[in-house]
Write an enzyme that holds these catalytic residues in place. Sequence first.
Site, PDB file in Angstrom:
ATOM      1  N   ASP A 135      -1.309  -5.049  -3.661  1.00 45.81           N
ATOM      2  CA  ASP A 135      -1.936  -4.736  -2.371  1.00 45.81           C
ATOM      3  C   ASP A 135      -1.032  -5.171  -1.214  1.00 45.81           C
ATOM      4  O   ASP A 135      -0.228  -6.094  -1.355  1.00 45.81           O
ATOM      5  CB  ASP A 135      -3.288  -5.468  -2.300  1.00 45.81           C
ATOM      6  CG  ASP A 135      -4.191  -4.880  -1.233  1.00 45.81           C
ATOM      7  OD1 ASP A 135      -3.895  -3.792  -0.710  1.00 45.81           O
ATOM      8  OD2 ASP A 135      -5.208  -5.526  -0.912  1.00 45.81           O
TER       9      ASP A 135
ATOM     10  N   HIS B 122       4.500   2.110   0.609  1.00 46.59           N
ATOM     11  CA  HIS B 122       4.376   2.491  -0.801  1.00 46.59           C
ATOM     12  C   HIS B 122       5.760   2.711  -1.419  1.00 46.59           C
ATOM     13  O   HIS B 122       6.012   2.353  -2.565  1.00 46.59           O
ATOM     14  CB  HIS B 122       3.536   3.761  -0.946  1.00 46.59           C
ATOM     15  CG  HIS B 122       2.107   3.575  -0.510  1.00 46.59           C
ATOM     16  ND1 HIS B 122       1.371   2.471  -0.861  1.00 46.59           N
ATOM     17  CD2 HIS B 122       1.286   4.349   0.254  1.00 46.59           C
ATOM     18  CE1 HIS B 122       0.152   2.577  -0.340  1.00 46.59           C
ATOM     19  NE2 HIS B 122       0.085   3.696   0.351  1.00 46.59           N
TER      20      HIS B 122
ATOM     21  N   SER C 217      -6.616   3.583  -7.784  1.00 42.99           N
ATOM     22  CA  SER C 217      -7.977   3.367  -8.288  1.00 42.99           C
ATOM     23  C   SER C 217      -8.790   4.649  -8.165  1.00 42.99           C
ATOM     24  O   SER C 217      -8.427   5.561  -7.410  1.00 42.99           O
ATOM     25  CB  SER C 217      -8.666   2.246  -7.511  1.00 42.99           C
ATOM     26  OG  SER C 217      -9.070   2.714  -6.244  1.00 42.99           O
TER      27      SER C 217
ATOM     28  N   LEU D  54       8.241  -5.302 -23.912  1.00 43.96           N
ATOM     29  CA  LEU D  54       7.177  -5.434 -22.905  1.00 43.96           C
ATOM     30  C   LEU D  54       6.404  -4.123 -22.900  1.00 43.96           C
ATOM     31  O   LEU D  54       7.014  -3.053 -22.946  1.00 43.96           O
ATOM     32  CB  LEU D  54       7.816  -5.672 -21.525  1.00 43.96           C
ATOM     33  CG  LEU D  54       6.893  -5.613 -20.312  1.00 43.96           C
ATOM     34  CD1 LEU D  54       5.983  -6.834 -20.262  1.00 43.96           C
ATOM     35  CD2 LEU D  54       7.697  -5.568 -19.009  1.00 43.96           C
TER      36      LEU D  54
HETATM   37  C1  FPP Z   1      -2.238  -0.954  -2.146  1.00 47.51           C
HETATM   38  O1  FPP Z   1      -1.716  -1.160  -0.849  1.00 47.51           O
HETATM   39  C2  FPP Z   1      -1.348  -0.133  -2.943  1.00 47.51           C
HETATM   40  C3  FPP Z   1      -1.672   1.077  -3.502  1.00 47.51           C
HETATM   41  C4  FPP Z   1      -2.990   1.712  -3.359  1.00 47.51           C
HETATM   42  C5  FPP Z   1      -0.703   1.857  -4.254  1.00 47.51           C
HETATM   43  C6  FPP Z   1       0.267   1.108  -5.112  1.00 47.51           C
HETATM   44  C7  FPP Z   1       1.388   2.012  -5.398  1.00 47.51           C
HETATM   45  C8  FPP Z   1       2.703   1.667  -5.478  1.00 47.51           C
HETATM   46  C9  FPP Z   1       3.168   0.278  -5.384  1.00 47.51           C
HETATM   47  C10 FPP Z   1       3.750   2.698  -5.632  1.00 47.51           C
HETATM   48  C11 FPP Z   1       3.650   3.612  -6.801  1.00 47.51           C
HETATM   49  C12 FPP Z   1       3.520   2.937  -8.106  1.00 47.51           C
HETATM   50  C13 FPP Z   1       4.170   3.295  -9.241  1.00 47.51           C
HETATM   51  C14 FPP Z   1       3.806   2.610 -10.513  1.00 47.51           C
HETATM   52  C15 FPP Z   1       5.265   4.280  -9.280  1.00 47.51           C
HETATM   53  P1  FPP Z   1      -2.552  -0.693   0.405  1.00 47.51           P
HETATM   54  O2  FPP Z   1      -2.092   0.665   0.782  1.00 47.51           O
HETATM   55  O3  FPP Z   1      -4.016  -0.778   0.118  1.00 47.51           O
HETATM   56  O4  FPP Z   1      -2.133  -1.737   1.483  1.00 47.51           O
HETATM   57  P2  FPP Z   1      -3.017  -2.284   2.697  1.00 47.51           P
HETATM   58  O5  FPP Z   1      -4.175  -3.033   2.099  1.00 47.51           O
HETATM   59  O6  FPP Z   1      -2.078  -3.179   3.444  1.00 47.51           O
HETATM   60  O7  FPP Z   1      -3.459  -1.088   3.515  1.00 47.51           O
END
Ligand code: FPP
Length: 255
Positions: free
Chosen positions: A27, A44, A72, A138
């Site tokens: 997050d 991201h 999610s 892993l």
């Molecule tokens: C949460 O941050 C993050 C996500 C919903 C996406 C996670 C995705 C990645 C790290 C990149 C793609 C992954 C792979 C495995 C290739 P947020 O957007 O909720 O952040 P915020 O709470 O600061 O708004």
Amino acid sequence: MKIFPSSTTQAIPETGEVPVHVAIIMDGNGRWAKQRLMPRTAGHMRGVQAVRRTVEACGQRGVRYLTLFAFSSENWRRPQQEVSLLMRLFVQALEKEVDKLVEQGVRLRVVGDLGAFDEHLRALIHDAERRTEHLSTLTLTIAANYGGRWDILQATRRLLAARPELAERPDALDESALAPYLSMAYAPEPDLFIRTGGEQRISNFMIWQLAYTELYFTRTYWPDFNAAALDEAFEWYRGRERRFGRTSEQLRVPQ
Ligand code: FPP
């Protein structure tokens, strides 16, 4: 150490200095970008680099299972442009990173309701899983369109389809009947859960399997997460007394 999926409510697992299974909610990508006056999507993109670093660091430290919450079931509620970018990043990672995973001995598995993804993405997932299925240093699990409640429901549906007589004899339904149908039945329950970005919640991630997991929260935003941040989490983990329902006194005297 024996590695096999077991239930922390049915038996006390062996534990060591290094967690066998680490589960992470990545997050803070959006806030990382906002702090820099960049679009959320830039966060991201940097997040993908943190994924790479974390996989490598976990492999080097002897972690056997790493599970990352990438998308999610509730993330579809985000702006369409952000959802598309996340899908593109996922496709790119599958196209570009699988060779590296093979070099590192990493088996890739993707869990979640994959029916919602387009055919191209599903084919890439299938191909990456097949190309890495012989590897075992892993196991990297990406949870995509995943939700803990969805998982329990899909497991229940599949169990009842396989054993319809259970509907007539609900008393015969126990944990060990349901557990094999959960989407991560191949892995032991997580020892350590990490959530970056400062929020302190589980957000519908692995709600069945986190029953006795140690929960670690850090303010570090996911794009800044690195080996040093992982080591801090491991150090905190080493200081935990894992009682699994027992008392501290019981832990001090050999049973
Ligand atoms: C949460 O941050 C993050 C996500 C919903 C996406 C996670 C995705 C990645 C790290 C990149 C793609 C992954 C792979 C495995 C290739 P947020 O957007 O909720 O952040 P915020 O709470 O600061 O708004």
